[in-house]
Design a protein around this motif. Structure first.
Motif, PDB file in Angstrom:
ATOM      1  N   PRO A   1       0.729  -1.151   0.001  1.00  0.00           N
ATOM      2  CA  PRO A   1       0.053  -0.141   0.107  1.00  0.00           C
ATOM      3  C   PRO A   1       0.920   1.230   0.091  1.00  0.00           C
ATOM      4  O   PRO A   1       0.309   2.241  -0.398  1.00  0.00           O
ATOM      5  CB  PRO A   1      -0.758  -0.335   1.058  1.00  0.00           C
ATOM      6  CG  PRO A   1      -0.901  -1.570   1.625  1.00  0.00           C
ATOM      7  CD  PRO A   1       0.472  -2.156   0.919  1.00  0.00           C
ATOM      8  N   GLN A   2       2.094   1.409   0.512  1.00  0.00           N
ATOM      9  CA  GLN A   2       2.879   2.331   0.661  1.00  0.00           C
ATOM     10  C   GLN A   2       3.840   2.649  -0.433  1.00  0.00           C
ATOM     11  O   GLN A   2       4.712   3.441  -0.559  1.00  0.00           O
ATOM     12  CB  GLN A   2       3.694   2.657   1.987  1.00  0.00           C
ATOM     13  CG  GLN A   2       4.459   1.386   2.165  1.00  0.00           C
ATOM     14  CD  GLN A   2       4.170   0.122   2.729  1.00  0.00           C
ATOM     15  OE1 GLN A   2       3.068  -0.171   2.366  1.00  0.00           O
ATOM     16  NE2 GLN A   2       4.932  -0.463   3.720  1.00  0.00           N
ATOM     17  N   SER A   3       3.519   1.712  -1.664  1.00  0.00           N
ATOM     18  CA  SER A   3       4.617   1.827  -2.550  1.00  0.00           C
ATOM     19  C   SER A   3       4.376   3.401  -3.588  1.00  0.00           C
ATOM     20  O   SER A   3       3.247   3.442  -4.116  1.00  0.00           O
ATOM     21  CB  SER A   3       4.224   0.511  -3.633  1.00  0.00           C
ATOM     22  OG  SER A   3       4.760   0.683  -5.138  1.00  0.00           O
ATOM     23  N   GLU A   4       5.422   4.088  -3.408  1.00  0.00           N
ATOM     24  CA  GLU A   4       5.322   5.201  -3.937  1.00  0.00           C
ATOM     25  C   GLU A   4       5.355   5.451  -5.641  1.00  0.00           C
ATOM     26  O   GLU A   4       4.790   5.998  -6.241  1.00  0.00           O
ATOM     27  CB  GLU A   4       6.390   6.353  -3.503  1.00  0.00           C
ATOM     28  CG  GLU A   4       6.305   6.493  -2.011  1.00  0.00           C
ATOM     29  CD  GLU A   4       7.415   7.348  -1.573  1.00  0.00           C
ATOM     30  OE1 GLU A   4       8.217   7.689  -2.379  1.00  0.00           O
ATOM     31  OE2 GLU A   4       7.712   7.627  -0.233  1.00  0.00           O
ATOM     32  N   THR A   5       5.870   4.447  -6.135  1.00  0.00           N
ATOM     33  CA  THR A   5       6.140   4.176  -7.511  1.00  0.00           C
ATOM     34  C   THR A   5       4.626   3.893  -7.960  1.00  0.00           C
ATOM     35  O   THR A   5       4.209   4.451  -8.970  1.00  0.00           O
ATOM     36  CB  THR A   5       7.446   3.054  -8.049  1.00  0.00           C
ATOM     37  OG1 THR A   5       8.496   3.520  -7.722  1.00  0.00           O
ATOM     38  CG2 THR A   5       6.925   2.771  -9.399  1.00  0.00           C
ATOM     39  N   ALA A   6       4.049   2.702  -7.374  1.00  0.00           N
ATOM     40  CA  ALA A   6       2.661   2.628  -7.690  1.00  0.00           C
ATOM     41  C   ALA A   6       1.584   3.540  -7.626  1.00  0.00           C
ATOM     42  O   ALA A   6       0.938   3.862  -8.499  1.00  0.00           O
ATOM     43  CB  ALA A   6       2.138   1.245  -7.129  1.00  0.00           C
ATOM     44  N   LEU A   7       1.933   4.588  -6.520  1.00  0.00           N
ATOM     45  CA  LEU A   7       1.094   5.689  -6.299  1.00  0.00           C
ATOM     46  C   LEU A   7       1.180   6.501  -7.443  1.00  0.00           C
ATOM     47  O   LEU A   7       0.273   7.084  -8.073  1.00  0.00           O
ATOM     48  CB  LEU A   7       1.204   6.129  -5.153  1.00  0.00           C
ATOM     49  CG  LEU A   7       0.764   5.292  -3.732  1.00  0.00           C
ATOM     50  CD1 LEU A   7       1.188   6.178  -2.651  1.00  0.00           C
ATOM     51  CD2 LEU A   7      -0.939   5.730  -3.841  1.00  0.00           C
ATOM     52  N   PHE A   8       2.396   6.963  -7.911  1.00  0.00           N
ATOM     53  CA  PHE A   8       3.013   7.902  -8.759  1.00  0.00           C
ATOM     54  C   PHE A   8       2.393   7.353 -10.330  1.00  0.00           C
ATOM     55  O   PHE A   8       1.762   8.432 -10.894  1.00  0.00           O
ATOM     56  CB  PHE A   8       4.244   8.241  -8.801  1.00  0.00           C
ATOM     57  CG  PHE A   8       4.827   9.095  -9.721  1.00  0.00           C
ATOM     58  CD1 PHE A   8       4.889  10.432  -9.434  1.00  0.00           C
ATOM     59  CD2 PHE A   8       5.139   8.960 -11.017  1.00  0.00           C
ATOM     60  CE1 PHE A   8       5.423  11.425 -10.165  1.00  0.00           C
ATOM     61  CE2 PHE A   8       5.294   9.904 -11.983  1.00  0.00           C
ATOM     62  CZ  PHE A   8       5.510  11.094 -11.422  1.00  0.00           C
ATOM     63  N   ASN A   9       2.579   6.224 -10.562  1.00  0.00           N
ATOM     64  CA  ASN A   9       2.071   5.815 -11.696  1.00  0.00           C
ATOM     65  C   ASN A   9       0.623   5.679 -11.976  1.00  0.00           C
ATOM     66  O   ASN A   9       0.112   5.893 -12.912  1.00  0.00           O
ATOM     67  CB  ASN A   9       2.896   4.573 -12.005  1.00  0.00           C
ATOM     68  CG  ASN A   9       4.184   4.419 -12.328  1.00  0.00           C
ATOM     69  OD1 ASN A   9       4.905   5.746 -12.275  1.00  0.00           O
ATOM     70  ND2 ASN A   9       5.065   3.452 -12.682  1.00  0.00           N
ATOM     71  N   LEU A  10      -0.239   5.301 -10.811  1.00  0.00           N
ATOM     72  CA  LEU A  10      -1.438   5.296 -10.552  1.00  0.00           C
ATOM     73  C   LEU A  10      -1.996   6.838 -11.032  1.00  0.00           C
ATOM     74  O   LEU A  10      -3.093   6.894 -11.949  1.00  0.00           O
ATOM     75  CB  LEU A  10      -1.964   4.857  -9.320  1.00  0.00           C
ATOM     76  CG  LEU A  10      -3.514   5.059  -9.017  1.00  0.00           C
ATOM     77  CD1 LEU A  10      -4.227   4.245 -10.075  1.00  0.00           C
ATOM     78  CD2 LEU A  10      -3.751   4.669  -7.511  1.00  0.00           C
ATOM     79  N   ALA A  11      -1.464   7.786 -10.531  1.00  0.00           N
ATOM     80  CA  ALA A  11      -1.870   9.118 -10.700  1.00  0.00           C
ATOM     81  C   ALA A  11      -1.660   9.405 -12.343  1.00  0.00           C
ATOM     82  O   ALA A  11      -2.461  10.021 -12.862  1.00  0.00           O
ATOM     83  CB  ALA A  11      -1.044  10.221  -9.901  1.00  0.00           C
TER      84      ALA A  11
END
Length: 275
Positions: free
Chosen positions: A70-80
């Motif tokens: 859940p805290q994966s910053e890469t996944a969050l950035f790419n999701l955005a």
């Protein structure tokens, strides 16, 4: 300049360049963020779909990666990034707002992210979003945040200069519009004042004319009254003169009659008393 404008119009050039980054701690932080093989595989699959412009499918992969970490910053950035790429095709009646959702993710990464480089790119993309919404003041501020995170980011620096020029032009346009509004307002006030002055002058002239008419009427009445008084005085004097003449005539008649009687009495005495 043309290259920078093209970059801004596309909103997310930075996102495409960051899709392959693995989440990690910043150089100043020794903590290593957790990651798993499954997460990394899902991100790679999402990146492949993203490059094929299959953004909705890429979004699904990034969300699955976040289920793993859940805290994966890469996944969050790419999701955005995938959400922003879908904003043009989003149904406005569906209640979904991909740009809003992406902006919240990017703000979170920019403020609290461990990866300084990724945080800088988050601010960069937020600056692009603000720029495309004509929020040039917000874009300038966000690009500055991006450069504080990544001082060597030439794209952020170039976009900052463009946003600053746009902001100056926007402010100048706003000032011109304000000056025009003030000028129009002053003209309207002047026109209203002129109309009011004319109405006041017309009313003053009307009142003055009424006063003159009333004065003329009063003068006419006074003249008529004076003439009546003079006529009355003339009539009264004539009556007095006539009466005086009548009295004088009556006195004269009495005197003449008295003299006649006296003469007659003298003649009678002579006849009755002869020498």
């Amino acid at each position: 300049m043309k290259t920078a404008n093209k970059t801004l119009a596309m909103i997310l050039v930075a996102a495409a360049g960051m899709l392959g980054i693995t989440a990690r701690a910043s150089d100043s932080d020794q903590e290593i963020l957790p990651t798993t093989k499954q997460e990394r595989n899902l991100i790679r699959e999402g990146n492949s779909l993203y490059r094929q412009k299959r953004f909705a499918e890429a979004e699904v992969k990034y969300r699955k990666a976040l289920e793993e970490v859940p805290q994966s910053e890469t996944a969050l950035f790419n999701l955005a990034a995938s959400l922003i790429r879908q904003s043009g095709s989003a149904d406005p009646n569906s209640g979904n707002n991909p740009i809003k959702d992406a902006s919240e993710i990017l703000r979170q990464l920019g403020k609290d992210g461990f990866d300084t480089n990724l945080s800088g790119k988050a601010f960069y993309n937020l600056g692009n979003i603000a720029f495309n919404n004509n929020d040039f003041a917000g874009a300038v501020n966000l690009y500055k945040h991006s450069l504080r995170k990544n001082p060597d980011d030439d794209k952020a620096r170039q976009n900052l200069r463009i946003a600053q020029k746009k902001l100056e032009q926007q402010q100048q346009d706003q000032q011109n519009n304000q000056d025009k509004q003030n000028q129009d307002q002053q003209q309207n006030q002047d026109q209203q004042q002129q109309q009011q002055d004319k109405q006041n002058q017309d009313q003053q002239n009307q009142d003055q004319q009424q006063n003159q008419d009333q004065q003329q009427q009063q003068d006419k009445k006074d003249q008529q009254k004076k003439q009546q008084q003079q006529q009355q005085m003339s009539d009264s004097n004539a009556d007095k003169i006539l009466k005086a003449m009548e009295n004088e005539e009556a006195t004269t008649r009495k005197r003449v009659e008295a003299e006649k009687k006296k003469a007659a009495a003298a003649r009678k005495k002579q006849v009755t008393n002869p020498w």
